[in-house]
Design an enzyme around this catalytic site. Structure first.
Site, short mmCIF file in Angstrom:
data_model
loop_
_atom_site.label_atom_id
_atom_site.label_comp_id
_atom_site.label_asym_id
_atom_site.label_seq_id
_atom_site.Cartn_x
_atom_site.Cartn_y
_atom_site.Cartn_z
N HIS A 237 100.91 74.63 1.21
CA HIS A 237 99.69 74.66 0.52
C HIS A 237 99.38 76.08 -0.22
CE1 HIS A 237 98.14 70.91 1.69
NE2 HIS A 237 97.47 71.38 2.99
N ASP B 186 104.54 65.74 4.72
CA ASP B 186 103.04 66.02 5.33
C ASP B 186 102.09 65.05 4.77
OD1 ASP B 186 100.49 67.61 5.46
OD2 ASP B 186 101.92 69.13 6.75
N HIS C 246 99.43 65.73 3.84
CA HIS C 246 98.25 66.59 2.71
C HIS C 246 99.16 66.89 1.63
CE1 HIS C 246 96.38 67.42 6.92
NE2 HIS C 246 95.55 66.80 6.05
N ASP D 66 101.39 64.93 10.51
CA ASP D 66 100.08 64.66 10.48
C ASP D 66 99.65 63.29 9.96
OD1 ASP D 66 100.91 65.92 8.16
OD2 ASP D 66 99.55 67.35 8.25
#
Length: 368
Positions: free
Chosen positions: A142, A179, A181, A267
């Protein structure tokens, strides 16, 4: 050919700083198990412990690496940001950016996390290992050039790639981010770079809320070198494999990279507290197998996994173990104790058909 496993105990000591309550963490005081953050050391530590207990660790080449240097960090990140980060850490820690807290050792440990990814990539590119896994923490995908967010303080993968380029070991690279996200930081860093393909499979509008659209394909010379594959909440094993095999891997095959780097978050697993997806350990096994097969076709097997998210302390170790089994061709197994229960909770055929229609639409839009 061997599989390298890069880790450092010090990375487990990264803390949430001001999120850790009144515990005096830092220095020689380890953070609490949770440390006030979903991003805590236990999932990663328990993955390492599980591999040790099953004996899988004996089929891996255990290694570590030094922290990324200031110059290596500055190839990717704005020096003003790095200076603020380092100064805040030296002053006791705090929060910088958005949802990116750290303690007194935050800068040092973030540099070490990036160093593990860098060392692992170097070993793959030089042929020391056939492939490798970097148990990096804190995560990185991120973090943009000047804005840390989502627990990510330094973009580990970008630092590794740019170090390899500075050393003359690499030109074209593909980053596959599974991931749950969106990998907004890596996308932003390489959005206009024609030599770095960034592909992100993620839950649509989970985090961040305003990035990750399918229509975002890169800009300038990098137009077409970014691919987002947003999936609807509730997607499971069937949909994630279909998205990988029909969209992500064909894009990488067409790009012909010299190495594939996976932002390997866990995740999207069924019981993760920060997502609404339904993947299982077998999903990660199958995605690793397919990606490794592609790496064998397009880049002489050069493949690096860099650990990202995953917030179920119980289930991350089994997902990660499955990935390591596939990377190393190990006969050691850690049977998924939740396999039967999670198989029964997979999406209905009606949902999978709906998700398949979305994948069909994206595949049609990508067709020449």
């Amino acid at each position: 050919m061997s599989t390298g496993f890069y880790w450092a105990e010090r990375c487990f000591w990264h803390s949430g700083g001001n999120y850790a309550g009144n515990a005096p963490v830092g220095g020689l005081v380890q953070p609490l198990a949770a440390g006030g953050l979903p991003e805590n050391p236990e999932g990663k530590r328990r993955l390492k412990n599980l591999a040790d207990v099953t004996g899988l660790s004996r089929d891996l080449v255990q290694a570590t690496a030094p922290p990324a240097t200031w110059d290596a960090l500055a190839r990717v990140h704005d020096t003003g940001y790095l200076e603020r980060f380092r100064a805040m850490a030296e002053a006791g820690g705090g929060e910088i950016g958005l949802r990116a807290p750290f303690g007194v050792d935050g800068f040092e440990i973030a540099a070490l996390s990036a160093g593990l990814a860098t060392g692992a990539l170097r070993a793959v590119l030089t042929g020391e290992h056939a492939n490798a896994y970097a148990l990096s923490r804190p995560p990185g995908h991120h973090c943009t050039r000047d804005f840390p967010n989502g627990f990510c303080l330094v973009n580990n993968i970008a630092v590794a790639l740019e170090t390899a380029r500075a050393e003359g070991r690499l030109t074209r690279a593909a980053v596959l981010d599974w991931d749950v996200h969106h990998g907004n930081g890596t996308e932003a860093i390489y959005y206009d770079d024609p030599d770095t393909l960034t592909v992100s499979l993620h839950q649509e509008r989970n985090y961040p809320l305003d990035t990750g659209g399918f229509e975002d394909r890169g800009t300038g010379a990098g137009a077409g070198a970014n691919l987002n594959i947003p999936l609807p909440p509730g997607a499971g094993h069937v949909t994630w494999l279909a998205a990988l095999e029909r969209l992500a891997l064909p894009a990488i095959r067409a790009f012909r990279p010299e190495v594939i780097v996976v932002a390997c978050g866990y995740d999207a697993a069924l019981i993760d507290p920060l997502s609404r997806m339904m993947c299982t350990a077998d999903t990660y096994r199958r995605m690793t197998r397919a990606t490794r097969t592609l790496a064998g076709e397009v880049c002489d097997g050069r493949l690096l996994m860099v650990h990202e998210g995953g917030y179920s302390e119980v289930y991350v170790p089994f997902c990660g173990h499955a990935v390591l089994e596939e990377l190393s061709d190990s006969a050691v197994r850690a049977p998924d104790p939740f396999a039967d229960a999670y198989a029964a909770r997979q999406p209905s055929a009606r949902f999978d058909a709906f998700a398949a229609g979305l994948i069909d639409e994206m595949a049609a839009a990508l067709a020449p």
